[in-house]
Enzyme design. Sequence first.
Site, PDB file in Angstrom:
ATOM      1  N   GLU A 173      -3.987  14.686   3.115  1.00  0.00           N
ATOM      2  CA  GLU A 173      -3.925  14.273   4.520  1.00  0.00           C
ATOM      3  C   GLU A 173      -3.123  15.296   5.302  1.00  0.00           C
ATOM      4  O   GLU A 173      -2.156  15.862   4.788  1.00  0.00           O
ATOM      5  CB  GLU A 173      -3.269  12.898   4.637  1.00  0.00           C
ATOM      6  CG  GLU A 173      -4.072  11.831   3.936  1.00  0.00           C
ATOM      7  CD  GLU A 173      -3.295  10.549   3.730  1.00  0.00           C
ATOM      8  OE1 GLU A 173      -3.958   9.502   3.616  1.00  0.00           O
ATOM      9  OE2 GLU A 173      -2.057  10.593   3.671  1.00  0.00           O
ATOM     10  N   ASP A 224      -3.177   5.722  -2.475  1.00  0.00           N
ATOM     11  CA  ASP A 224      -4.332   4.898  -2.831  1.00  0.00           C
ATOM     12  C   ASP A 224      -4.720   5.024  -4.296  1.00  0.00           C
ATOM     13  O   ASP A 224      -5.216   4.068  -4.898  1.00  0.00           O
ATOM     14  CB  ASP A 224      -5.537   5.284  -1.976  1.00  0.00           C
ATOM     15  CG  ASP A 224      -5.477   4.666  -0.591  1.00  0.00           C
ATOM     16  OD1 ASP A 224      -4.396   4.166  -0.229  1.00  0.00           O
ATOM     17  OD2 ASP A 224      -6.487   4.692   0.124  1.00  0.00           O
TER      18      ASP A 224
END
Length: 396
Positions: free
Chosen positions: A149, A165
């Site tokens: 990210e 995640d």
Amino acid sequence: MRIHRKLTAALAAAATVAAGLIATVAGPAEAVPPTIPLKITNSSGRGDPVYIYNLGTNLTTGQQGWADAGGTFHAWPAGGNPPTPAPDASIAGPGNGGSITIQMPKFSGRVYFSYGQKLVFKLTTGGLVQPAVQNPSDPNRNILFSWTEYTLNDSGLWINSTQVDMFSVPYAVGVLQGNGNTLSTGHLKPGGYNNFFNALRGQPGGWANLIQTAPDGRVLRALAPTYGVETGALPSTVMDDYVNRVWSKYSSQTLTVTPFGDQPNTKYFGRVSGNVMNFTNSAGQIVTSFQKPNSASIFGCAGLLDAPNDLVRGPISRTLCAGYNRSTLLTNPNQPDANDSGFYLDNVTNHYSRKIHAQMADGKAYGFAFDDVGNHEALVHDGNPQTAYITLDPFN
């Protein structure tokens, strides 16, 4: 914060910088160009093809879309219900031992990388559907992939290595600073990939159930415990014993939270009363209250530990979330705990995050959403970035 449902960890990190919580930040930003180079190196040792995707929000227009290899932005077309196939945004990645350089635009988004086959992306009327491999029917369930990210804006670049995640493809990220130095994070220790999965298999209490394999038995990933609880792979009561002990302790003692590293005089004081933990400010006024959190709220840093982007409840909740996941709330009544030697020592803890941190070469990871509390996250930042890096590391 949840990666899929609210801000990305990269944006949250940018907000953290603005709040003064990251200790080491580059000096005043020079003009950041519209795009910067992103060099992707394949050191995986694998022979299968790699596919790259640069997906996110255009920070100039607020539109969602993808960037091609030249850094040109393409807005997603309208989606449908049921979801419709998204345009093929893939970029051919480097073969083993090779590198490619693409252009990274001013985005808040993700760079995905998959091995062997392309990812499946679809569009709803609300935008892009991200892969959700906790769902056994997700079309990406049996594809080996991961993502980083990032946020690139006028203040610089923030890019992370995230396991919020899942833990899957080993990789590291980096940035070449304006002064010529290179910062990097995310590399595993030698043998760290196998050591992590072996350690998770050996952890009693359902933690081994987080591991997902392909139909042929190959390891694909370990789901984060928030999805383990959601899918029933991990007992929903896995954190209850620790929470009960915390609740008992702070029924008669005070939990002091100092949420801002640069504001040591801003403190909040927590006590349990009537099965609610109330926090007061220095004037004795109740500023926010928390019900007894469950495992899902702790692992997800959401639900009963919701963290709005404000200056009171959100920062307190972030601190509590970190304390629960690291199991430091019983050993230190002053939070956040700065000493990572005391993290994860209780038998009831986030063993997934514990084992990830144990295998990181620099000890840094995003093992849960607010692992940036106290600067233990795998993040690099520079206000005048020259080049960004992603290195696909060996599976050993």
